[in-house]
Design a protein around this motif. Structure first.
Motif, PDB file in Angstrom:
ATOM      1  N   ILE A 155     -61.594  25.598 -58.354  1.00 44.12           N
ATOM      2  CA  ILE A 155     -61.018  24.546 -59.182  1.00 44.12           C
ATOM      3  C   ILE A 155     -59.973  25.164 -60.095  1.00 44.12           C
ATOM      4  CG2 ILE A 155     -62.792  24.744 -61.002  1.00 44.12           C
ATOM      5  CD1 ILE A 155     -62.648  21.628 -61.200  1.00 44.12           C
ATOM      6  N   ASP A 156     -58.901  24.434 -60.329  1.00 35.14           N
ATOM      7  CA  ASP A 156     -57.846  24.921 -61.228  1.00 35.14           C
ATOM      8  C   ASP A 156     -58.335  24.889 -62.670  1.00 35.14           C
ATOM      9  OD1 ASP A 156     -55.332  25.977 -60.642  1.00 35.14           O
ATOM     10  OD2 ASP A 156     -54.672  24.104 -59.747  1.00 35.14           O
ATOM     11  N   LYS A 190     -57.270  29.836 -59.968  1.00 36.17           N
ATOM     12  CA  LYS A 190     -58.249  29.287 -59.028  1.00 36.17           C
ATOM     13  C   LYS A 190     -59.619  29.908 -59.313  1.00 36.17           C
ATOM     14  CE  LYS A 190     -54.940  27.074 -56.927  1.00 36.17           C
ATOM     15  NZ  LYS A 190     -54.729  25.646 -57.190  1.00 36.17           N
ATOM     16  N   GLU A 239     -60.088  23.729 -52.275  1.00 35.58           N
ATOM     17  CA  GLU A 239     -59.665  23.299 -53.603  1.00 35.58           C
ATOM     18  C   GLU A 239     -60.284  21.946 -53.941  1.00 35.58           C
ATOM     19  OE1 GLU A 239     -55.754  24.301 -55.110  1.00 35.58           O
ATOM     20  OE2 GLU A 239     -55.193  24.966 -53.096  1.00 35.58           O
ATOM     21  N   TYR A 240     -61.050  21.932 -55.021  1.00 34.68           N
ATOM     22  CA  TYR A 240     -61.738  20.719 -55.490  1.00 34.68           C
ATOM     23  C   TYR A 240     -60.948  20.133 -56.652  1.00 34.68           C
ATOM     24  CZ  TYR A 240     -65.372  17.846 -57.700  1.00 34.68           C
ATOM     25  OH  TYR A 240     -66.078  16.818 -58.262  1.00 34.68           O
ATOM     26  N   LYS A 241     -60.733  18.817 -56.613  1.00 35.70           N
ATOM     27  CA  LYS A 241     -59.863  18.177 -57.609  1.00 35.70           C
ATOM     28  C   LYS A 241     -60.618  17.345 -58.640  1.00 35.70           C
ATOM     29  CE  LYS A 241     -56.067  19.496 -55.429  1.00 35.70           C
ATOM     30  NZ  LYS A 241     -55.132  20.495 -56.006  1.00 35.70           N
ATOM     31  N   GLY A 242     -61.928  17.175 -58.484  1.00 41.04           N
ATOM     32  CA  GLY A 242     -62.664  16.287 -59.375  1.00 41.04           C
ATOM     33  C   GLY A 242     -63.186  16.967 -60.634  1.00 41.04           C
ATOM     34  N   TYR A 243     -64.105  16.268 -61.302  1.00 44.47           N
ATOM     35  CA  TYR A 243     -64.707  16.778 -62.534  1.00 44.47           C
ATOM     36  C   TYR A 243     -65.736  17.850 -62.189  1.00 44.47           C
ATOM     37  CZ  TYR A 243     -67.186  16.893 -67.000  1.00 44.47           C
ATOM     38  OH  TYR A 243     -67.757  17.312 -68.182  1.00 44.47           O
TER      39      TYR A 243
END
Length: 404
Positions: A155-156, A190, A239-243
């Protein structure tokens, strides 16, 4: 004979959680209450069943009783199955060996027979102390598509926070060429989420080699992943974009709970499309008196609210008396805040009694920064007692006592 499974999950839930201090004195960190009606472990368990993964081994160790009782046969998460389902996996003695789990990799190594009994092609390794909603099936599809030996969810994070995490440095095709554990000068943003999918035949080999190395710390981040990179195995970043939030500290646990009642935070607990399942006792409807004031708060079933509640989370079976104030706080199951008591910027653990006129915590002063006050399980805070901001209370506080 058990039916083969394409992918099974191994959920690491044995950590002591010492940074949560009194909240984990008698319970494992994954069993800590969260969000009004859940416990932390509800999130990875729900993610599994929502993702179509119906076989989960839960590796327990520290203070497992409440966690084991809570999971039970797995029925609330639809994991009460004759072939698969949920299995509690504590350390155990064999004829030749027997020891506590020495690290995350050793915990999986000690349970290889459980894994082999399902003959999986892939193994999903999860942590039991993160709040997030993630479709592991999407991650598995990317793992297969990439022909990866290991896929790591990333996750960023802001560059100024990257030094707090394990950082994955990626090529343009999202394959990982370097892993840095909490780098002073991070090259990327990352961060590893502690969610891994391994091709089982590859992981099995590395677990056996790691166990035979007396120098190893038997840890995925410190040993398994670096060794795979050294051997030029195919490590892919999903790459995960959620909470997502690691709730391993008092501040992060408080923040994540507040996110649950903050529009736009990204954390939506009551989502029909991705339900978070939990084992909750049946409770009567909540009672909110005519003189009560409730603003921007979450109040669970079975609560009796007669005071003022603002930007707070109140769990089931909580009673808040007349003229009491609960502000920017978390009040866990079974606790009582009596008439005229004030609770601000605090976490009140389970079955606490805050007697009338007591004052716990305080709002941040300008320039001082936020300090969360914590009161441990089953304690009594006496009439008109005062506890200042940032204190962690692990004993009863007598009437009129001031804790600075």
């Amino acid at each position: 004979m058990l039916k083969s499974k394409e992918c099974i999950a191994m959920l690491l839930a044995g950590g002591q959680g010492s940074r949560l201090q009194v909240l984990t004195k008698n319970v494992a960190k994954p069993a800590v209450p969260f969000g009004g009606k859940y416990r932390i472990i509800d999130f990875p368990l729900s993610n599994c069943i929502n993702s179509g993964i119906d076989t989960v081994g839960v590796l327990t160790q520290y203070q497992p009783l409440e966690l084991n009782t809570y999971i039970g046969n797995g029925q609330p998460w639809d994991l009460d199955r004759s072939n698969g389902g949920v299995a509690i996996l504590p350390p155990y003695m064999t004829s030749t060996t027997g020891a506590w789990y020495k690290g995350t990799a050793n915990a999986i190594y000690q349970n290889m027979n459980f894994i082999k009994s399902f003959n999986p092609k892939y193994v999903l390794v999860l942590s039991g102390d993160h709040i997030y909603k993630m479709n592991y099936d999407w991650m598995l599809r990317e793992h297969k598509k990439a022909g990866a030996d290991c896929t790591i969810a990333v996750i960023d994070v802001p560059i100024e926070e990257a030094s707090r995490f394990g950082i994955m440095n990626l090529r343009e095709d999202n394959f990982i060429y370097e892993f840095e554990e909490k780098p002073k000068h991070p090259k990327s943003t990352k961060a590893s989420m502690g969610v891994y999918i391994f091709t089982w035949e590859v992981l099995e080999k590395y677990l056996i080699e790691d166990e035979s190395n007396p120098e190893s710390e038997n840890d995925f981040g410190k040993n398994i992943i670096p060794n795979m990179l050294k051997d030029e195995k195919r490590l892919f970043a999903y790459e995960y974009k959620g909470y997502w939030k690691d709730v391993g500290t008092i501040d992060s646990l408080w923040e994540a709970n507040m996110d649950a009642i903050t529009p736009g935070s990204g954390l939506v607990l009551h989502d029909k499309g991705w339900r978070i399942y939990a084992r909750n006792p049946a409770k009567p409807s909540q009672f909110v008196s005519a003189e009560a004031e409730v603003r921007n708060s979450m109040i669970a079933e079975g609560c009796n609210t007669c005071g003022k509640v603002e930007r707070s989370i109140v769990f089931y079976d909580v009673s808040i008396g007349k003229n009491a104030i609960v502000n920017n706080s978390i009040v866990m199951p079974g606790s009582v805040v009596e008439d005229g008591a004030v609770v601000e910027y605090s976490i009140i653990a389970e079955n606490v009694t805050v007697k009338s006129g007591a004052h716990i915590g305080s709002a941040p002063r300008e320039g001082s920064g936020r300090q969360i006050t914590v009161v441990g399980n089953s304690l009594k805070i006496g009439n008109n007692a005062c506890i200042s901001a940032g204190k962690v209370i692990d004993r009863d506080v007598s009437d009129g006592e001031v804790v600075l």
